[in-house]
Write an enzyme that holds these catalytic residues in place. Structure first.
Site, PDB file in Angstrom:
ATOM      1  N   LYS A 284      33.293  11.949  -6.879  1.00 36.78           N
ATOM      2  CA  LYS A 284      32.926  13.038  -6.041  1.00 36.78           C
ATOM      3  C   LYS A 284      33.422  14.209  -6.250  1.00 36.78           C
ATOM      4  CE  LYS A 284      31.478  12.485  -1.132  1.00 36.78           C
ATOM      5  NZ  LYS A 284      31.012  11.688  -0.113  1.00 36.78           N
ATOM      6  N   GLU A 372      25.547   0.220  11.300  1.00 38.63           N
ATOM      7  CA  GLU A 372      25.230   0.500  12.823  1.00 38.63           C
ATOM      8  C   GLU A 372      24.904  -0.820  13.403  1.00 38.63           C
ATOM      9  OE1 GLU A 372      24.220   2.271  10.425  1.00 38.63           O
ATOM     10  OE2 GLU A 372      25.046   4.205  10.760  1.00 38.63           O
ATOM     11  N   ARG A 400      19.215   2.244  14.147  1.00 40.71           N
ATOM     12  CA  ARG A 400      19.499   1.246  13.232  1.00 40.71           C
ATOM     13  C   ARG A 400      19.756  -0.195  13.914  1.00 40.71           C
ATOM     14  NH1 ARG A 400      20.987   1.940   7.702  1.00 40.71           N
ATOM     15  NH2 ARG A 400      19.118   2.991   7.140  1.00 40.71           N
TER      16      ARG A 400
HETATM   17  C1  LIG Z   1      22.241   4.945   8.818  1.00 45.20           C
HETATM   18  C2  LIG Z   1      23.331   6.113   8.133  1.00 45.20           C
HETATM   19  N1  LIG Z   1      24.386   6.080   8.833  1.00 45.20           N
HETATM   20  C3  LIG Z   1      25.421   7.017   8.551  1.00 45.20           C
HETATM   21  C4  LIG Z   1      25.064   8.160   7.757  1.00 45.20           C
HETATM   22  C5  LIG Z   1      26.005   9.292   7.281  1.00 45.20           C
HETATM   23  N2  LIG Z   1      26.178   9.423   5.980  1.00 45.20           N
HETATM   24  C6  LIG Z   1      25.540  10.380   5.037  1.00 45.20           C
HETATM   25  S1  LIG Z   1      26.224  10.201   3.633  1.00 45.20           S
HETATM   26  C7  LIG Z   1      27.224   9.130   4.116  1.00 45.20           C
HETATM   27  C8  LIG Z   1      28.295   8.384   3.121  1.00 45.20           C
HETATM   28  C9  LIG Z   1      27.392   7.727   1.903  1.00 45.20           C
HETATM   29  O1  LIG Z   1      28.370   7.374   1.085  1.00 45.20           O
HETATM   30  P1  LIG Z   1      27.879   6.904  -0.468  1.00 45.20           P
HETATM   31  O2  LIG Z   1      26.432   6.250  -0.094  1.00 45.20           O
HETATM   32  O3  LIG Z   1      28.847   6.399  -1.390  1.00 45.20           O
HETATM   33  O4  LIG Z   1      27.313   8.255  -0.988  1.00 45.20           O
HETATM   34  P2  LIG Z   1      28.138   9.569  -1.716  1.00 45.20           P
HETATM   35  O5  LIG Z   1      28.232  10.657  -0.578  1.00 45.20           O
HETATM   36  O6  LIG Z   1      29.653   8.844  -1.875  1.00 45.20           O
HETATM   37  O7  LIG Z   1      27.655   9.907  -2.819  1.00 45.20           O
HETATM   38  C10 LIG Z   1      27.184   8.648   5.437  1.00 45.20           C
HETATM   39  C11 LIG Z   1      28.033   7.824   6.071  1.00 45.20           C
HETATM   40  C12 LIG Z   1      23.847   8.199   7.168  1.00 45.20           C
HETATM   41  N3  LIG Z   1      23.118   9.098   6.431  1.00 45.20           N
HETATM   42  N4  LIG Z   1      22.586   7.017   7.666  1.00 45.20           N
END
Ligand SMILES: Cc1ncc(C[n+]2csc(CCOP(=O)(O)OP(=O)(O)O)c2C)c(N)n1
Length: 647
Positions: A284, A372, A400
């Site tokens: 990242k 969630e 959710r």
């Molecule tokens: C249902 C839901 N809960 C929380 C989020 C907030 N959120 C956005 S990106 C993220 C992290 C995602 O991590 P990952 O899938 O590993 O992607 P990365 O950013 O590491 O590439 C979160 C928790 C969301 N988008 N959707």
């Protein structure tokens, strides 16, 4: 700086580039993102991490016919740049500009408008089945790219379960950067860590393991030796067994920043006839040292200037406190007061500003990951056991957990407090993130109490009130600077609204933190000689029907104001109460979010477009009293003033 990038009109232009040119292009794409962050806040580190993966995908597949779904969608920027949108990239996340998430209205290369995590594999396998039924001879590839943070979402297990069983050709790319927004959590995260330690596994070694499992064990020491040997071989050879058992072929881990290697393995997975999971390891923030070192801060950082290659200076933002901080401090206070109070976040420790809670009360703080529905089910268990759980989740993501709110919380009448942050329009994240449906999805359940603080002081008071209730309580507050509407103190009492001022031309009944805007509107109108009163509803449910009905009976004009969907919202509750009481409601107007999805833009711009500003509210009030004679009314009795809360 964008020599190659400016030439890319579509992914077809990538096909003739050499690996060296693609690497140069990757550098130009990173530079474009760094420049963007000089102007505004945007998703950053996740996008830096998928540049090479994006280029490898677009040079291995033809997504003008093949299917590509980016899970969540916040890491879509490189994809936008190479799918004909580079010339508009500087407009991303601005009103009328590109969205910060996939948007089919912008490009046929974006198949779904997404922003919530975890859905990619479900939609991908749906596309595959649809294509097989409707276009059996076209043989389109379907690819879902999903992060390790999103992977533990419940819907992913459901999709993997189904896809593994269907045995259709589906390519899942696991983008493993060891991070969610914050540190990722859970058993699956640890499993991915073990897989990353293992050398590349391509499924062939399965047979070796099966043979080894059949070696008979003789005597204790021999047994130990063989156990150790077997563990070593398992770690080295059996990467991905979990997926293999589910019906997926596992391949990886592969270096996600090596374009040539990625292309090689993507070509390889194209050959598999069934579902396959390619485990890609990325970093990242890759390519920009400050983001590599601190991917959490650089997930969606404030705008910054680059000082040199390794340092940045964040642009100054205001020092005013926001509702999230007010909520966090109130949570801390309640946890200090009562050791039964526990808090649950679903991977949003940073967004909910819960770091001080996590550090102070590590045993009473639970991060369940992007799960969630589980968060609410888990809270129900905690509540049944005798604790007082606070579920701290953004309004939009709590959607959710609708069924858990119904069955595990409301039906059991368990004392769970839902702190619904970012309730209302959130700004540049857009339609997937606006938290405008929570009143509708909460207020129809029996046993549930729904509260909307009119200002920052009420938020803390409402949490204190909620923790003394015997059933579920939801409290909604916006992503906004915390304001205080100065007025005489009145305690929070169950089902009681606050009649702040009276006015003989009409009354504004406000639900939530637009109270300060309503107070400004009342002042503006008063300066024109139009006298409107102001009611702070406080409770969506139980509604103060008695007071509301009095307002409707006594006021020539009534305007309800809410930062929520009008359908099944607060204003609807007011109309229902009036109808139940047999009152005429022809002089009631409802202001809120109409029956449409709200675009992305700054929060202030959206509120202005929706007429939810002091000017917009007073305009509606003014139009409802066309015959008010300026100067012929008494001045306001109450002494209202709006203060910005200081940090
Ligand atoms: C249902 C839901 N809960 C929380 C989020 C907030 N959120 C956005 S990106 C993220 C992290 C995602 O991590 P990952 O899938 O590993 O992607 P990365 O950013 O590491 O590439 C979160 C928790 C969301 N988008 N959707």
């Amino acid at each position: 700086m964008d020599k190659l990038l400016s030439q890319i009109q579509s992914p077809h232009d990538l096909q003739s580039l050499t690996t060296e040119q693609l690497e140069q292009l990757a550098g130009e794409m990173r530079e474009a993102m760094c420049q963007l962050l000089g102007t505004r806040s945007a998703h950053f580190a996740s996008n830096l991490g998928v540049v090479e993966l994006t280029l490898a995908l677009h040079t291995t597949f033809d997504f003008s016919r093949d299917r590509l779904i980016w899970d969540t969608g916040h890491q879509i920027y490189p994809h936008k740049m190479v799918t004909g949108r580079y010339h508009r990239f500087h407009t991303i996340r601005t009103k009328g500009g590109l969205m910060g998430y996939p948007n089919p209205a912008e490009s046929p290369y974006d198949l779904f408008m997404t922003g919530h995590a975890g859905c990619s594999i479900s939609t991908a396998i749906g596309l595959k089945c649809g294509d097989d039924l409707l276009r059996p001879n076209e043989n389109r590839y379907v690819v879902a790219v999903i992060g390790d943070g999103a992977f533990p979402s419940g819907i992913v297990s459901e999709a993997m379960n189904h896809a593994g069983w269907l045995k259709k050709r589906l390519i899942v790319v696991l983008n493993d950067n060891r991070m969610s927004i914050c540190q990722r959590v859970g058993g699956i995260a640890e499993y991915f860590d073990r897989l990353r330690m293992a050398p590349l596994y391509s499924g062939i070694k399965h047979e070796v393991y099966n043979l080894l499992s059949k070696v008979p064990l003789v005597g204790n020491s021999m047994e130990r030796l063989l156990d150790q040997l077997r563990d070593a071989v398992k770690a080295g050879m059996l990467g991905g067994m979990l997926f293999e058992e589910l019906g997926f072929r596992y391949l990886g881990p592969v270096d996600g920043h090596n374009i040539a290697q990625l292309q090689k393995y993507l070509k390889m997975v194209k050959q598999f006839p069934g579902p396959v999971l390619l485990h890609v390891v990325t970093q990242k923030g890759h390519g920009f040292p400050p983001a590599e070192e601190d991917p959490r801060t650089f997930h969606a950082p404030a705008p910054f200037q680059r000082i040199n290659g390794t340092e940045v200076a964040f642009k100054k933002t205001g020092s005013t406190r926001c509702y999230t901080e007010v909520a966090r401090d109130a949570i801390l206070k309640e946890m200090e007061r009562n050791d039964r109070v526990v808090v649950i976040t679903a991977a949003m420790c940073q967004g909910n500003m819960l770091e001080p809670v996590r550090d102070r009360f590590p045993d009473r703080y639970f991060d369940v990951g992007i799960c969630e529905s589980h968060a609410v089910g888990f809270a129900a268990g905690l509540a049944k056991a005798g604790l007082r759980p606070i579920v701290d989740i953004y309004s939009t993501f709590l959607q959710r957990a609708y069924d858990q709110i119904f069955q595990e919380a409301a039906l059991q009448n368990l004392p769970i407090v839902f702190m619904m942050d970012r309730a209302g329009v959130v700004g540049a994240d857009g339609p997937t993130h606006h938290g405008v449906f929570d009143i509708a999805y909460f207020r129809h359940f029996p046993n549930v109490t729904v509260l909307a603080p009119g200002d920052a002081d009420e938020l803390a008071a409402m949490l204190e009130f909620a923790l003394q209730e015997d059933g579920p309580v939801a409290i909604r507050y916006p992503k906004a600077t915390a304001t205080v509407v100065t007025r005489p103190y009145s305690p929070i009492e169950r089902g009681r609204a606050e009649w702040i001022t009276h006015g003989r031309h009409g009354t504004i009944v406000c639900c939530g933190a637009l109270l300060s805007a309503c107070a400004e509107a009342v002042k503006q109108l008063a300066s024109e000689g139009i006298q409107f009163g102001l009611v702070n509803a406080r409770f969506v449910k139980p509604l103060d029907s008695e007071l509301i009905c009095r307002v409707i009976q006594e006021s020539p004009a009534v305007v309800t104001v809410e930062e929520a969907a009008l359908q099944a919202g607060f204003g609807s509750a007011v109309l229902e109460a009036a109808n139940d009481a047999g009152l005429n409601t022809s002089h009631v107007r409802r202001l809120g979010i109409p029956d449409q999805f709200v675009e992305h833009a700054e929060r202030d711009e959206l509120l202005a477009d929706l007429g939810l500003t002091p000017e917009g509210i007073s305009e509606v009030c003014r139009a409802m009293v066309p015959h008010a004679v300026p100067g012929s009314v008494r001045p306001l009795s109450g002494n209202l003033s709006v203060a910005r809360r200081q940090a």
